[in-house]
Design an enzyme around this catalytic site. Sequence first.
Site, PDB file in Angstrom:
ATOM      1  N   HIS A 192       0.824  -1.218   0.000  1.00 28.50           N
ATOM      2  CA  HIS A 192       0.000   0.000   0.000  1.00 28.50           C
ATOM      3  C   HIS A 192       0.858   1.269   0.000  1.00 28.50           C
ATOM      4  O   HIS A 192       0.423   2.316   0.462  1.00 28.50           O
ATOM      5  CB  HIS A 192      -0.942   0.027   1.212  1.00 28.50           C
TER       6      HIS A 192
ATOM      7  N   SER B 105      14.588  21.088 -16.434  1.00 26.95           N
ATOM      8  CA  SER B 105      13.354  21.836 -16.595  1.00 26.95           C
ATOM      9  C   SER B 105      13.634  23.106 -17.385  1.00 26.95           C
ATOM     10  O   SER B 105      14.727  23.666 -17.324  1.00 26.95           O
ATOM     11  CB  SER B 105      12.788  22.201 -15.214  1.00 26.95           C
TER      12      SER B 105
ATOM     13  N   LYS C  36      16.036  20.892 -11.330  1.00 22.10           N
ATOM     14  CA  LYS C  36      15.331  19.650 -11.634  1.00 22.10           C
ATOM     15  C   LYS C  36      16.207  18.620 -12.344  1.00 22.10           C
ATOM     16  O   LYS C  36      17.004  18.951 -13.216  1.00 22.10           O
ATOM     17  CB  LYS C  36      14.102  19.934 -12.507  1.00 22.10           C
TER      18      LYS C  36
ATOM     19  N   GLU D  59       9.270   7.821 -17.096  1.00 22.43           N
ATOM     20  CA  GLU D  59       7.906   8.284 -17.336  1.00 22.43           C
ATOM     21  C   GLU D  59       7.442   7.932 -18.748  1.00 22.43           C
ATOM     22  O   GLU D  59       6.276   7.576 -18.966  1.00 22.43           O
ATOM     23  CB  GLU D  59       7.829   9.790 -17.112  1.00 22.43           C
TER      24      GLU D  59
END
Length: 470
Positions: A164, A285, A291, A298
């Site tokens: 979880h 970024s 970043k 992704e």
Amino acid sequence: MKKKTETKNKKLWGGRFAGASSDITERMSASIQYDARLYRQDIRGSIAHARMLKKTGILTAAELEAIEKGLRAIEKEIEEGRFEFSASLEDIHMNIEAALTERIGDAGRKLHTARSRNDQIALDLRLYLLDEAEDIDRLIVSLVSVLTTLAETNIDVVMPGYTHLQVAQPVRFAQHMLAHAWALLRDRERLRRAERASSLSPLGAGAMAGVNYPTDRAYTAGELGLAGITANSMDSVSDRDFALDFVYFAAMLGLHLSRFCEELVLWSSAEFGFIRLSDEVTTGSSIMPQKRNPDLAELVRGKTGRLYGNLVSLLTMLKGLPLTYNRDLQEDKERVFDSVDTVKLSLEGMIAMLSGIRINTEAMKAALYRNFSTATDLADYLARKGVPFRQAHEIVGGLVRHCEESGADFFALPLETLRGFSEHFGEDIREILNPESSPERKLSAGSTARGEIEKQIAAVKKILEGDADD
């Protein structure tokens, strides 16, 4: 792909039709813009078919020689980008056949004896999947090898395992890597099933009823290195189960890679900090200079949606088709091609990410001391002392609540505090509370204990080495 400019629409099958095809008919019928990639398989199938026609006396030796020579020349021109494809000829079969006939005359016209475009495309797609499966299998093996190396070189790194997405129990980092390796090995089995389904030759089934010539389908299958022939001529030209087997494999592989990528995204975040992906596989970024975005992870995660879509598209396209061949089947190839391309790209991305990954062992160690990760160990300790497990579970739950309410450090609770909850706690409880030693207390086969990890590593290596020997 070099394309030929068309000056007018032409009807391919002249005797039956008085007029030319309309522009929309021609544009909707054309598949050469994507099925040109089947040229190698189409030529292989045609050469095998021509050899069978020579064996059965339909072609002469001179005709076979002219056909083989002509097809090899066309194949070379396509590979070099010199071949002109025509949209008015619709597909890869007619483009090659028309070029061959133009070059060698009647021998080229005889090549289509005892076959149809229906059994021809079914063969081409099977051969294509078999060829691509070899490359995909090598990529899966490479990825499993990377995971096995990560497991072996980090075998003593302990991290929190999650259920979880909550800290659950301590596990070895190696156990986590091997969990993904076993999933990939199951994917290999699915790929092999798709290969077995593809390794039957439909050639010689004709349009759907068979052919009126004394042919030898088994000979053609042997020439192509296939395992055998399809049993029913109607099924031969309408079956796309083998393609479904492949796109299902691709969807399942995508599922497994996507789950892994989700972990890589989480683990590389500042909140976790478990890993660092290399500069080569991360991006910055446009406005935030700090970043380091895990874009490859992704993208692989996102591409899984394409693989699911291809499976659903192919299932939906097939579900309402009566026997035998229907033009709807033209839509199968783009779905298959996209799944092949997406799987290969995703596997290459995973190999690149994991080959340069850095493990932050200190961050993993610190995370072990969150959320009472050895609570289950304490319950098991009491159960071994004779306390019924459900009662032991309740006792430890009370200890957890005590720590939450008082702010006490669960991993450093004084013995007198522990004995206030159960007289069965002894001096040896200190080691049980230690999350770093927890994995070694796991005794079951396949567990996260070091000895079991070593067995898993050896088992995976044996599978990969055995395949290399085949």
